[in-house]
Design an enzyme around this catalytic site. Structure first.
Site, PDB file in Angstrom:
ATOM      1  N   THR A   5       0.789  -1.198  -0.072  1.00  0.00           N
ATOM      2  CA  THR A   5       0.081   0.004   0.089  1.00  0.00           C
ATOM      3  C   THR A   5       0.644   1.345   0.045  1.00  0.00           C
ATOM      4  O   THR A   5       0.485   2.287  -0.677  1.00  0.00           O
ATOM      5  CB  THR A   5      -0.848  -0.049   1.329  1.00  0.00           C
ATOM      6  OG1 THR A   5      -0.186  -0.021   2.504  1.00  0.00           O
ATOM      7  CG2 THR A   5      -2.083  -0.991   1.187  1.00  0.00           C
TER       8      THR A   5
ATOM      9  N   ILE B  51       0.172 -10.281  -4.642  1.00  0.00           N
ATOM     10  CA  ILE B  51       0.259 -10.762  -6.186  1.00  0.00           C
ATOM     11  C   ILE B  51       0.969  -9.828  -7.055  1.00  0.00           C
ATOM     12  O   ILE B  51       0.825  -9.974  -8.182  1.00  0.00           O
ATOM     13  CB  ILE B  51      -0.978 -11.068  -6.631  1.00  0.00           C
ATOM     14  CG1 ILE B  51      -1.973  -9.766  -6.536  1.00  0.00           C
ATOM     15  CG2 ILE B  51      -1.668 -12.294  -5.727  1.00  0.00           C
ATOM     16  CD1 ILE B  51      -3.532 -10.157  -7.182  1.00  0.00           C
ATOM     17  N   ASP B  52       1.514  -8.722  -6.668  1.00  0.00           N
ATOM     18  CA  ASP B  52       1.883  -7.704  -7.292  1.00  0.00           C
ATOM     19  C   ASP B  52       3.325  -7.929  -8.082  1.00  0.00           C
ATOM     20  O   ASP B  52       3.841  -6.894  -8.714  1.00  0.00           O
ATOM     21  CB  ASP B  52       1.729  -6.314  -6.613  1.00  0.00           C
ATOM     22  CG  ASP B  52       2.558  -6.338  -5.208  1.00  0.00           C
ATOM     23  OD1 ASP B  52       3.675  -7.077  -5.292  1.00  0.00           O
ATOM     24  OD2 ASP B  52       1.755  -5.748  -4.285  1.00  0.00           O
TER      25      ASP B  52
ATOM     26  N   HIS C 133      -0.436 -16.639  -2.760  1.00  0.00           N
ATOM     27  CA  HIS C 133      -1.372 -16.480  -3.365  1.00  0.00           C
ATOM     28  C   HIS C 133      -1.236 -16.063  -4.915  1.00  0.00           C
ATOM     29  O   HIS C 133      -2.326 -15.628  -5.569  1.00  0.00           O
ATOM     30  CB  HIS C 133      -2.275 -15.324  -2.970  1.00  0.00           C
ATOM     31  CG  HIS C 133      -2.559 -15.596  -1.417  1.00  0.00           C
ATOM     32  ND1 HIS C 133      -2.835 -14.489  -0.761  1.00  0.00           N
ATOM     33  CD2 HIS C 133      -2.774 -16.773  -0.706  1.00  0.00           C
ATOM     34  CE1 HIS C 133      -3.229 -15.068   0.655  1.00  0.00           C
ATOM     35  NE2 HIS C 133      -3.182 -16.393   0.652  1.00  0.00           N
TER      36      HIS C 133
ATOM     37  N   CYS D  73      -5.616 -20.761 -24.428  1.00  0.00           N
ATOM     38  CA  CYS D  73      -4.386 -21.009 -24.661  1.00  0.00           C
ATOM     39  C   CYS D  73      -3.750 -21.349 -26.045  1.00  0.00           C
ATOM     40  O   CYS D  73      -4.540 -21.911 -26.935  1.00  0.00           O
ATOM     41  CB  CYS D  73      -3.852 -22.298 -23.813  1.00  0.00           C
ATOM     42  SG  CYS D  73      -2.256 -23.003 -23.748  1.00  0.00           S
TER      43      CYS D  73
ATOM     44  N   ASN E  75       2.948  -3.957  11.584  1.00  0.00           N
ATOM     45  CA  ASN E  75       1.734  -3.547  10.930  1.00  0.00           C
ATOM     46  C   ASN E  75       1.188  -2.198  11.610  1.00  0.00           C
ATOM     47  O   ASN E  75       1.195  -2.095  12.920  1.00  0.00           O
ATOM     48  CB  ASN E  75       0.732  -4.845  11.251  1.00  0.00           C
ATOM     49  CG  ASN E  75      -0.220  -4.775  10.069  1.00  0.00           C
ATOM     50  OD1 ASN E  75      -0.038  -4.663   8.781  1.00  0.00           O
ATOM     51  ND2 ASN E  75      -1.485  -4.887  10.544  1.00  0.00           N
TER      52      ASN E  75
END
Length: 251
Positions: free
Chosen positions: A32, A107-108, A125, A158, A224
């Protein structure tokens, strides 16, 4: 109030300096600070572009079309995101050999962009920077998929086997990658210091990793901005901006 006192941050770095094996476990909070939206902040664009459940994606052409529309809408929200000082600090731990790998819920791809080799990022993830065929596993690049999708309106198939192509993320209802989870669990078992960075620790089974490490005798540190359910068992909790806390590691 966030605990970002000098004494607390100094204590964190004392622990980091002494540890020979540090496993970093990262969540949305580290990204973030790069402008990547998280799932739980009120008004998050993820609430408008919620990921399509895996079962619906597999069963329905219309669901696949909508999934790809939402995927590219979200990509546009953080198209300019770059690794921040927190990513660079953890990358330095890996480069120095003090961290065998980074385990992430993100996931970035920003850990890889910060210089961490792909083989030393365990993505629980998945990864949203490319796609894979659900039938044969062939990798597909988004740079080729997006213009074709926007021109035709058809979900990608695909080029190898014509199977359905999906972003390489783990969707709701999709099985976790057992090889990744097993590797992360092994790291937790072997860690001298387990460093949680920017995770709310509410998503399971990923949130079991700090518990595994603590039970094996590791020092558990949580950085955090908000309280987590595991604060009570942590050896040190730092509630502050990640870049401010880890900045000195980045050099």
């Amino acid at each position: 109030m966030p605990d970002d006192s000098t004494d607390t941050i100094d204590r964190l770095h004392e622990l980091l300096d002494r540890a020979a094996s540090i496993v970093a476990f990262t969540g949305a909070g580290i990204s973030t600070e790069s402008g990547v939206p998280d799932f739980r902040t009120p008004g998050s664009p993820w609430m408008v572009n919620k990921p399509i459940p895996f079962e619906a994606f597999v069963k329905s052409r219309e669901a696949r079309i909508e999934a790809w529309r939402r995927k590219f809408a979200m990509d546009d929200h953080y198209a300019d995101a770059a690794p921040n000082i927190g990513h660079r600090a953890l990358a330095r731990l890996v480069a120095e050999g003090r961290a065998p790998a980074i385990v992430t819920q993100n996931i970035d791809g920003l850990h890889q962009a910060s210089g961490v080799p792909d083989g030393k990022v365990i993505e629980l993830h998945g990864n949203g920077t490319y796609a894979t065929c659900l039938a044969c596993g062939w990798r597909h690049e988004l740079a080729a998929i997006r213009p074709a999708f926007e021109a035709s309106g058809e979900p990608p198939a695909c080029v190898i086997c014509a199977g359905p192509v999906k972003s390489a993320t783990v969707s709701f209802g999709q099985a976790m990658p057992q090889d990744k989870m097993s590797a992360a669990q092994q790291l937790a078992l072997e860690a001298e210091l387990f460093l949680v960075v920017g995770s709310s620790l509410v998503v399971y089974p990923a949130a079991t990793l700090p518990i595994i490490a603590k039970k094996q005798g590791a020092t558990l540190v949580i950085v955090n901005r908000e309280p987590t359910e595991l604060d009570a068992i942590a050896d040190l909790v730092v509630r502050a901006e990640i870049g401010a806390v880890l900045g000195r590691l980045a050099g």
